[in-house]
Design an enzyme around this catalytic site. Structure first.
Site, PDB file in Angstrom:
ATOM      1  N   GLU A   2      64.105  35.883  61.369  1.00 56.73           N
ATOM      2  CA  GLU A   2      63.608  37.240  61.659  1.00 56.73           C
ATOM      3  C   GLU A   2      63.545  37.340  63.184  1.00 56.73           C
ATOM      4  OE1 GLU A   2      59.493  37.948  60.528  1.00 56.73           O
ATOM      5  OE2 GLU A   2      59.682  40.121  60.759  1.00 56.73           O
ATOM      6  N   HIS A  61      60.575  41.470  48.634  1.00 62.65           N
ATOM      7  CA  HIS A  61      59.903  41.078  49.887  1.00 62.65           C
ATOM      8  C   HIS A  61      58.884  42.153  50.240  1.00 62.65           C
ATOM      9  CE1 HIS A  61      60.531  39.541  54.328  1.00 62.65           C
ATOM     10  NE2 HIS A  61      59.260  39.883  54.093  1.00 62.65           N
ATOM     11  N   HIS A 115      60.318  32.904  55.253  1.00 65.26           N
ATOM     12  CA  HIS A 115      60.779  33.803  56.312  1.00 65.26           C
ATOM     13  C   HIS A 115      61.527  32.934  57.323  1.00 65.26           C
ATOM     14  CE1 HIS A 115      57.979  36.606  54.554  1.00 65.26           C
ATOM     15  NE2 HIS A 115      58.087  37.491  55.528  1.00 65.26           N
ATOM     16  N   ASP A 155      58.730  44.947  53.009  1.00 62.54           N
ATOM     17  CA  ASP A 155      57.943  44.046  53.863  1.00 62.54           C
ATOM     18  C   ASP A 155      56.460  44.432  53.902  1.00 62.54           C
ATOM     19  OD1 ASP A 155      57.640  41.754  55.354  1.00 62.54           O
ATOM     20  OD2 ASP A 155      58.616  42.503  57.158  1.00 62.54           O
ATOM     21  N   ASP A 156      56.080  45.300  54.852  1.00 66.98           N
ATOM     22  CA  ASP A 156      54.681  45.744  54.988  1.00 66.98           C
ATOM     23  C   ASP A 156      54.689  47.265  55.095  1.00 66.98           C
ATOM     24  OD1 ASP A 156      53.266  43.026  55.470  1.00 66.98           O
ATOM     25  OD2 ASP A 156      54.990  43.008  56.823  1.00 66.98           O
ATOM     26  N   HIS A 163      54.640  42.143  51.192  1.00 74.92           N
ATOM     27  CA  HIS A 163      53.349  41.455  51.361  1.00 74.92           C
ATOM     28  C   HIS A 163      52.292  42.421  50.857  1.00 74.92           C
ATOM     29  CE1 HIS A 163      55.151  38.431  54.143  1.00 74.92           C
ATOM     30  NE2 HIS A 163      55.995  39.429  54.362  1.00 74.92           N
TER      31      HIS A 163
END
Ligand code: HPA
Ligand code: ZN
Length: 329
Positions: A202, A16, A199, A280-281, A18
């Protein structure tokens, strides 16, 4: 070695991430200058200072603004090459990477341009021991019509990059945009043999996780941490072993939890859910995959056995069979 060193040095799968969320402020400014893109912040420090998020939307606004510097194939290559360095440093040996085509097509950048640049970096990475796959994500704040148009436009890219581009996902603003909105486009993706993820849970309620499972028939749930609110859902996730790609630092920065000690991943794990840890980011949330493992391990007092289970879950939850990955644990 110490527990922290053992975690840091362990081979990992990251499921996961991005790729647009790996754009560090320094690279944003470099690309903005090269491409003549005007930014709302006049220095790297001012941009970084704006990374004080209150919820998912407050992050997404800055994340989409950051992505406006990406125009050429070379930009996508450089962004991905930078992520590859960070991933290799954290002993990631297999990564399944999201990208958001609608963020780019809206600015006149084609899906083919984005994927060509990303692919060039991933092909090089493969020779350095990092195998990878790519997952095209639909932006859920846009319409399903828009997602369908994007999917149709991407079909030649799915064909050309079949070795890399193996699935579709669903991201962006969760609340008010339930998985049910995207039932038709996910059915089309599944009919083509693509893997599917979404997703869910969340910021959104457990009912969105049920929708992702029942209506989109996803292979994995991204985040899914709010599943803990529904014991029947936790039991189902444990029973079916549908993995959750959990991102601890993201959840902390976006205030899904006020404190890492409140994170539900350990409880989910104790109920037999296939929890994985991911970044994630990472450029926005203060750390790559190792920082996520270490932060969760420390705050939740994860045992050696729990960390080992999470590491193993990452490989088991991947879309690539063990004999086609660079390595495993
Ligand atoms: N949630 C939803 N959309 C996103 C995220 C996320 O964590 N990161 C990038 N787009
Ligand atoms: Zn995400």
């Amino acid at each position: 070695p110490t527990f922290a060193k053992k975690i840091a040095g362990a081979p990992k799968a990251e499921l996961h991430i991005h790729i647009e969320g790996s754009l560090e402020p320094e690279l944003i400014f470099k690309l903005a200058k090269r491409n003549g893109v005007k930014l709302a912040y006049d220095s790297i420090e001012a941009l970084r200072a704006a990374y004080a998020f209150t919820d998912l939307q407050s992050f997404l606004d800055i994340y989409y603004a950051g992505a406006t510097v990406l125009l050429t194939e070379e930009d996508f290559y450089e962004m991905t090459a930078a992520y590859v360095e960070r991933a290799l440093a954290d002993h990631v040996v297999h990564a399944e990477i999201f990208f958001d085509p609608q963020t780019h097509t809206e600015r006149g950048v084609s899906i083919a341009t984005a994927v060509a640049g990303i692919e060039r970096a991933l092909a090089v990475a493969e020779r350095r021991g990092l195998t990878s796959r790519l997952i095209l994500c639909f932006l859920r704040h846009l319409s399903e019509e828009d997602a369908l148009t994007t999917f149709e436009a991407a079909l030649p890219v799915f064909d050309e990059y079949a070795h890399r581009l193996v699935g579709v996902g669903l991201d962006s603003s969760e609340r008010g945009h339930p998985p049910s909105k995207f039932e038709r486009v996910f059915a089309k993706a599944r009919a083509r043999g693509l893997k599917t993820v979404a997703h869910a849970g969340e910021e959104g309620p457990p009912s969105y996780v049920y929708e992702a499972l029942d209506l989109l028939e996803v292979d994995r749930i991204d985040h899914g941490v709010r599943s803990i609110e529904d014991p029947a859902l936790v039991a189902r996730l444990a029973e079916t072993r549908v993995p959750l790609t959990v991102c601890p630092l993201s959840n902390l920065k976006l205030r899904v939890f006020d404190d890492m000690k409140q994170h539900t991943l350990k409880t989910l794990l104790s109920h037999g859910v296939a929890v994985t840890i991911n970044s994630d980011d990472p450029a926005y949330f203060g750390g790559y995959v190792n920082a996520n493992y270490l932060s969760a391990a420390e705050a939740l007092d994860l045992t050696d056995a729990e960390v080992h289970t999470i590491l193993r879950n990452g490989f088991e939850a991947s879309f690539v069979p063990a004999d086609e990955r660079a390595a495993s644990i």
